[in-house]
Write a protein that holds these residues in place. Structure first.
Motif, PDB file in Angstrom:
ATOM      1  N   VAL A 138       0.852  -6.596   0.193  1.00  0.00           N
ATOM      2  CA  VAL A 138       0.181  -6.164   1.402  1.00  0.00           C
ATOM      3  C   VAL A 138       0.920  -5.312   2.082  1.00  0.00           C
ATOM      4  CG1 VAL A 138      -0.971  -8.545   1.459  1.00  0.00           C
ATOM      5  CG2 VAL A 138       1.059  -8.341   2.983  1.00  0.00           C
ATOM      6  N   GLY A 139       1.795  -4.868   1.611  1.00  0.00           N
ATOM      7  CA  GLY A 139       2.578  -3.272   2.265  1.00  0.00           C
ATOM      8  C   GLY A 139       3.449  -3.618   3.237  1.00  0.00           C
ATOM      9  N   ILE A 140       4.049  -4.745   3.469  1.00  0.00           N
ATOM     10  CA  ILE A 140       5.099  -5.020   4.454  1.00  0.00           C
ATOM     11  C   ILE A 140       6.295  -4.378   3.887  1.00  0.00           C
ATOM     12  CG2 ILE A 140       6.509  -6.908   5.597  1.00  0.00           C
ATOM     13  CD1 ILE A 140       3.783  -7.062   6.652  1.00  0.00           C
ATOM     14  N   GLU A 141       7.244  -3.446   4.677  1.00  0.00           N
ATOM     15  CA  GLU A 141       8.304  -3.011   4.106  1.00  0.00           C
ATOM     16  C   GLU A 141       9.453  -3.882   3.968  1.00  0.00           C
ATOM     17  OE1 GLU A 141       9.479   0.494   6.705  1.00  0.00           O
ATOM     18  OE2 GLU A 141       7.140   1.114   6.434  1.00  0.00           O
ATOM     19  N   ASP A 142       9.623  -4.573   4.779  1.00  0.00           N
ATOM     20  CA  ASP A 142      10.971  -5.752   4.484  1.00  0.00           C
ATOM     21  C   ASP A 142      10.579  -7.276   4.318  1.00  0.00           C
ATOM     22  OD1 ASP A 142      13.425  -6.939   4.447  1.00  0.00           O
ATOM     23  OD2 ASP A 142      14.096  -5.829   5.908  1.00  0.00           O
ATOM     24  N   ARG A 159       0.430  -8.482  11.552  1.00  0.00           N
ATOM     25  CA  ARG A 159       0.150  -9.903  11.516  1.00  0.00           C
ATOM     26  C   ARG A 159      -0.977  -9.975  10.816  1.00  0.00           C
ATOM     27  NH1 ARG A 159       1.865 -10.647  17.376  1.00  0.00           N
ATOM     28  NH2 ARG A 159       0.027  -9.355  18.050  1.00  0.00           N
ATOM     29  N   GLN A 160      -2.225  -8.860  10.490  1.00  0.00           N
ATOM     30  CA  GLN A 160      -3.443  -8.951   9.954  1.00  0.00           C
ATOM     31  C   GLN A 160      -2.966  -8.815   8.343  1.00  0.00           C
ATOM     32  OE1 GLN A 160      -5.739 -10.203  10.449  1.00  0.00           O
ATOM     33  NE2 GLN A 160      -7.488  -8.903  11.395  1.00  0.00           N
ATOM     34  N   ARG A 161      -1.934  -8.075   8.134  1.00  0.00           N
ATOM     35  CA  ARG A 161      -1.540  -8.131   6.776  1.00  0.00           C
ATOM     36  C   ARG A 161      -1.050  -9.282   6.275  1.00  0.00           C
ATOM     37  NH1 ARG A 161       0.126  -2.779   4.990  1.00  0.00           N
ATOM     38  NH2 ARG A 161      -0.496  -1.107   6.748  1.00  0.00           N
ATOM     39  N   VAL A 162      -0.425  -9.977   7.208  1.00  0.00           N
ATOM     40  CA  VAL A 162       0.231 -11.305   6.780  1.00  0.00           C
ATOM     41  C   VAL A 162      -1.008 -12.187   6.535  1.00  0.00           C
ATOM     42  CG1 VAL A 162       1.261 -13.481   7.907  1.00  0.00           C
ATOM     43  CG2 VAL A 162       2.357 -11.239   7.653  1.00  0.00           C
ATOM     44  N   LEU A 163      -1.900 -12.188   7.537  1.00  0.00           N
ATOM     45  CA  LEU A 163      -2.843 -12.963   7.432  1.00  0.00           C
ATOM     46  C   LEU A 163      -3.790 -12.898   6.005  1.00  0.00           C
ATOM     47  CD1 LEU A 163      -3.825 -15.173   9.222  1.00  0.00           C
ATOM     48  CD2 LEU A 163      -5.596 -13.775  10.088  1.00  0.00           C
ATOM     49  N   ILE A 164      -4.061 -11.365   5.615  1.00  0.00           N
ATOM     50  CA  ILE A 164      -4.835 -11.509   4.522  1.00  0.00           C
ATOM     51  C   ILE A 164      -3.966 -11.710   3.240  1.00  0.00           C
ATOM     52  CG2 ILE A 164      -5.734  -9.403   2.943  1.00  0.00           C
ATOM     53  CD1 ILE A 164      -6.180  -7.813   5.573  1.00  0.00           C
ATOM     54  N   GLU A 194      -7.836   0.045   3.211  1.00  0.00           N
ATOM     55  CA  GLU A 194      -7.175   0.590   2.040  1.00  0.00           C
ATOM     56  C   GLU A 194      -6.592  -0.908   1.186  1.00  0.00           C
ATOM     57  OE1 GLU A 194      -6.241   2.328  -1.049  1.00  0.00           O
ATOM     58  OE2 GLU A 194      -4.173   1.462  -0.268  1.00  0.00           O
ATOM     59  N   LEU A 195      -5.939  -1.714   1.954  1.00  0.00           N
ATOM     60  CA  LEU A 195      -5.437  -3.011   1.391  1.00  0.00           C
ATOM     61  C   LEU A 195      -6.427  -4.068   0.814  1.00  0.00           C
ATOM     62  CD1 LEU A 195      -3.062  -5.000   1.130  1.00  0.00           C
ATOM     63  CD2 LEU A 195      -3.459  -5.849   3.344  1.00  0.00           C
ATOM     64  N   LEU A 196      -7.558  -3.982   1.565  1.00  0.00           N
ATOM     65  CA  LEU A 196      -8.596  -4.939   1.152  1.00  0.00           C
ATOM     66  C   LEU A 196      -9.321  -4.484  -0.183  1.00  0.00           C
ATOM     67  CD1 LEU A 196     -10.371  -5.968   4.383  1.00  0.00           C
ATOM     68  CD2 LEU A 196      -9.151  -7.356   2.998  1.00  0.00           C
ATOM     69  N   ALA A 197      -9.412  -2.839  -0.140  1.00  0.00           N
ATOM     70  CA  ALA A 197      -9.959  -2.370  -1.160  1.00  0.00           C
ATOM     71  C   ALA A 197      -9.152  -2.390  -2.565  1.00  0.00           C
ATOM     72  CB  ALA A 197     -10.070  -0.863  -1.139  1.00  0.00           C
ATOM     73  N   ARG A 198      -7.927  -2.510  -2.435  1.00  0.00           N
ATOM     74  CA  ARG A 198      -6.960  -2.562  -3.570  1.00  0.00           C
ATOM     75  C   ARG A 198      -6.740  -3.977  -3.912  1.00  0.00           C
ATOM     76  NH1 ARG A 198      -1.350  -3.037  -3.436  1.00  0.00           N
ATOM     77  NH2 ARG A 198      -1.356  -2.755  -1.102  1.00  0.00           N
TER      78      ARG A 198
END
Lengths: 327, 273
Positions: A138-142, A159-164, A194-198
């Motif tokens: 989901v694109g978290i760098e570390d 946080r939204q990336r974590v949740l997704i 972009e993340l949701l689409a991917r």
């Protein structure tokens, strides 16, 4: 093909039986496996209630009628035990506010791994390894650092990336995303979309994407449902809705989306008036008081959602002409 | 060029946290300079936490300024205190993001709108106050019976009209709008934006219009400032900023705005001006 999700004549009401406050007033909507349907509407149009009903998350005060079939099973009235087997495993939801959707006293790793431990019977170490890999996806760098953090230590976008990511761990067939980017800055919003689409491309899950922002939905959805005052007033393929809306409200909404390109208008296009309050929805078309195309019967007779010959549907007595017939 | 109405030079604002001995300082604004000319709308864009609201509050003397200069109509605007400060404030009014929480729920609209007049124009009699309020409500597009009603009886858009009325009653020279349409529905946003444009045209006041919504800022602003991490990265006229953004961050911001593919455009017959 059988629909993955089939909402049929869904009604959600609050308040007393004598004076019910109907938030959703007869919504019928289907999603095929892998499809993304956008739901657009303004505050109090019933879009969040539709999401919550789809997840079986409506509160005890809500009176629900109609059906919400997920893979053939009706979620309305489903025993909690069965509901809990589906939710988080095959159905997942991303909420608007990633701050309140995460548990503040658990580390990110723990609350993500929990999804697999609970729903897949995974061991904690395997689940944490999967969570670590997902944070990377989901694109978290570390990811290693993130796994050990508490929610308050992360930015809204993280946080939204974590949740997704947590939603995707169990590889759900349907993701319900209720205003997933509204609380985020534009640059972060672009990343999350972009993340949701991917993720959709990679996992083939279906998405019910709800937003007040047509531009957000338009980039991702195959079809768009426009809601107004608890009803779907138009449902059409995205390109068709954008190029040739049939319902006057859809057309007005499209015009109200401000643009950063093109000439600057002298005045912003506006819609006069405001949506009816939840207790003030009398008979007739709920949009009629704001509609320039209204005629006498619009005020008394509620137009049903009628299929058009372009594969869409609209609920209007005097729809705008189909694009093909227009000069 | 006309003399600026409000001018900030190398403004610095810090927030302190931590207890005795272990004080840590966070810099919220650093080296911020700007000018607002009379009658001008200055747009301010940037992401959450970049210091937009802090800047607005510093300009209105609502929070302490650590360093720098602030001049209003050529006079030192950091010096006034107490009564002088309160009296000067009538010239600088503000409209906040959340209209519902910006009006006292226990007061009628008339009572809320009387407050600025009582504070800034104590010589006015009750009848004159009422007349001013009635005229202003009409000006912002609300019916006269709004006076007797309470905030909960209004929608978000109507409440924002009330907040605009309250800010406009003392006839300010500068109206600061801090995300005034961000909590409103798309169909209502345009109504408020157009109202602000009309009020500015009619009164000749200056505006500082803060928003993360670039399209709305573009509509109203003559010049636009782009902020990030408490600093101003770019200052340009609206035309320059959208046609040829200079700072990479501005370009990033513009590129991130989701754009509706307008295939042929929707029918235009539906909407009035």
């Amino acid at each position: 093909m059988q629909d993955l999700l089939a909402v049929e004549e869904l009604r959600v009401a609050y308040g007393s039986a004598e004076a019910p406050l109907e938030a959703v007033r007869g919504v019928t909507l289907a999603l095929a496996a892998g499809e993304c349907v956008g739901v657009v509407g303004e505050s109090a149009s019933g879009k969040t209630q539709l999401c919550l009903a789809t997840m079986g998350l409506l509160g005890r005060g809500a009176r629900v009628s109609g059906r919400v079939r997920f893979a053939g099973e009706d979620l309305v009235g489903m025993p909690l035990r069965r509901l809990n087997q589906l939710r988080g495993a095959r159905l997942a939801m991303v909420f608007q506010d990633p701050q309140t959707a995460l548990t503040p006293h658990l580390r990110i790793g723990t609350q993500m791994a929990e999804v697999l431990v609970v729903h897949r019977g995974a061991g904690w170490s395997a689940a944490r390894a999967a969570a670590l890999a997902m944070l990377g996806r989901v694109g978290i760098e570390d990811p290693g650092w993130c796994l050990e953090r508490y929610p308050h230590e992360l930015s809204g976008g993280m946080r939204q990336r974590v949740l997704i990511g947590a939603c995707l761990l169990s590889e759900p067939q349907l993701l319900v995303a209720d205003e997933p980017t509204t609380a985020l800055d534009v640059t972060v919003q672009a990343q999350v979309l972009e993340l949701l689409a991917r993720m959709r491309r990679e996992s083939g899950m279906a998405i019910l994407l709800v937003s007040h922002d047509l531009a957000v939905v338009a980039g991702l959805a195959d079809r768009i449902a426009v809601m107004y005052a608890g009803r779907i007033v138009e449902l059409a393929a995205t390109a068709r809705l954008l190029s040739g809306p049939r319902h006057p409200y859809s057309a007005a909404l499209l015009q109200c989306v401000p643009d950063i390109r093109g000439p600057i208008p002298v005045r912003l296009p506006t819609l006069p008036g405001q949506p009816p309050a939840i207790g003030e929805r009398a008979g007739g078309c709920p949009f009629a008081p704001r509609c320039e195309r209204r005629e006498a019967r619009c005020l008394v007779e509620t137009p049903p959602l009628t299929a058009d010959d372009e594969g869409g549907a609209h609920a209007c007595h005097r729809p705008l002409p189909a694009r093909a017939g227009r000069p | 060029m006309t003399a600026p109405l409000l001018e900030a030079r190398s403004l610095r604002v810090e927030y302190r946290s931590g207890g005795l001995g272990a004080k840590s300082r966070r810099i919220a604004l650093e080296d911020v300079s700007l000018q607002i000319a009379p009658g001008e709308t200055l747009g301010l864009v940037g992401e959450s936490g970049c210091g937009k609201s802090t800047l607005a509050r510093a300009l209105l003397r609502l929070l302490p300024v650590a360093a720098g200069e602030l001049r209003f109509r050529g006079e030192d605007w950091l010096a006034p205190r107490g009564r002088t400060l309160r009296e000067r404030r009538r010239h600088l009014q503000i409209v906040f993001q959340d209209p519902i929480s910006s009006v006292d729920p226990r007061m009628t609209i008339a009572a809320s709108l009387e407050e600025p007049l009582r504070a800034f124009e104590p010589a006015l009699g009750a009848r004159e106050r009422r007349a001013r309020i009635a005229a202003m409500l009409d000006r912002v597009g609300l019916a006269a019976d709004a006076m007797r009603r309470y905030p909960h009886e209004f929608s978000g858009g109507q409440c924002q009209r009330i907040c605009v009325a309250r800010a406009m009653l003392p006839r300010p020279a500068l109206l600061v709008c801090d995300e005034p349409v961000s909590s409103l529905d798309v169909s209502i946003q345009g109504q408020i934006v157009n109202l602000l444009a009309d009020l500015q045209r009619d009164t000749g006041m200056a505006m500082l219009f803060i928003s993360h919504n670039l399209a709305v800022v573009r509509q109203l602003s003559h010049r636009i400032l782009v902020m990030r991490h408490g600093r101003i990265l770019e200052s340009a006229t609206r035309e320059e900023l959208f046609a040829a953004p200079r700072h990479p961050y501005t370009r990033e911001l513009l590129a991130a705005v989701p754009v509706l593919p307008r295939v042929g455009g929707p029918p235009s017959a539906m909407l009035g001006p």
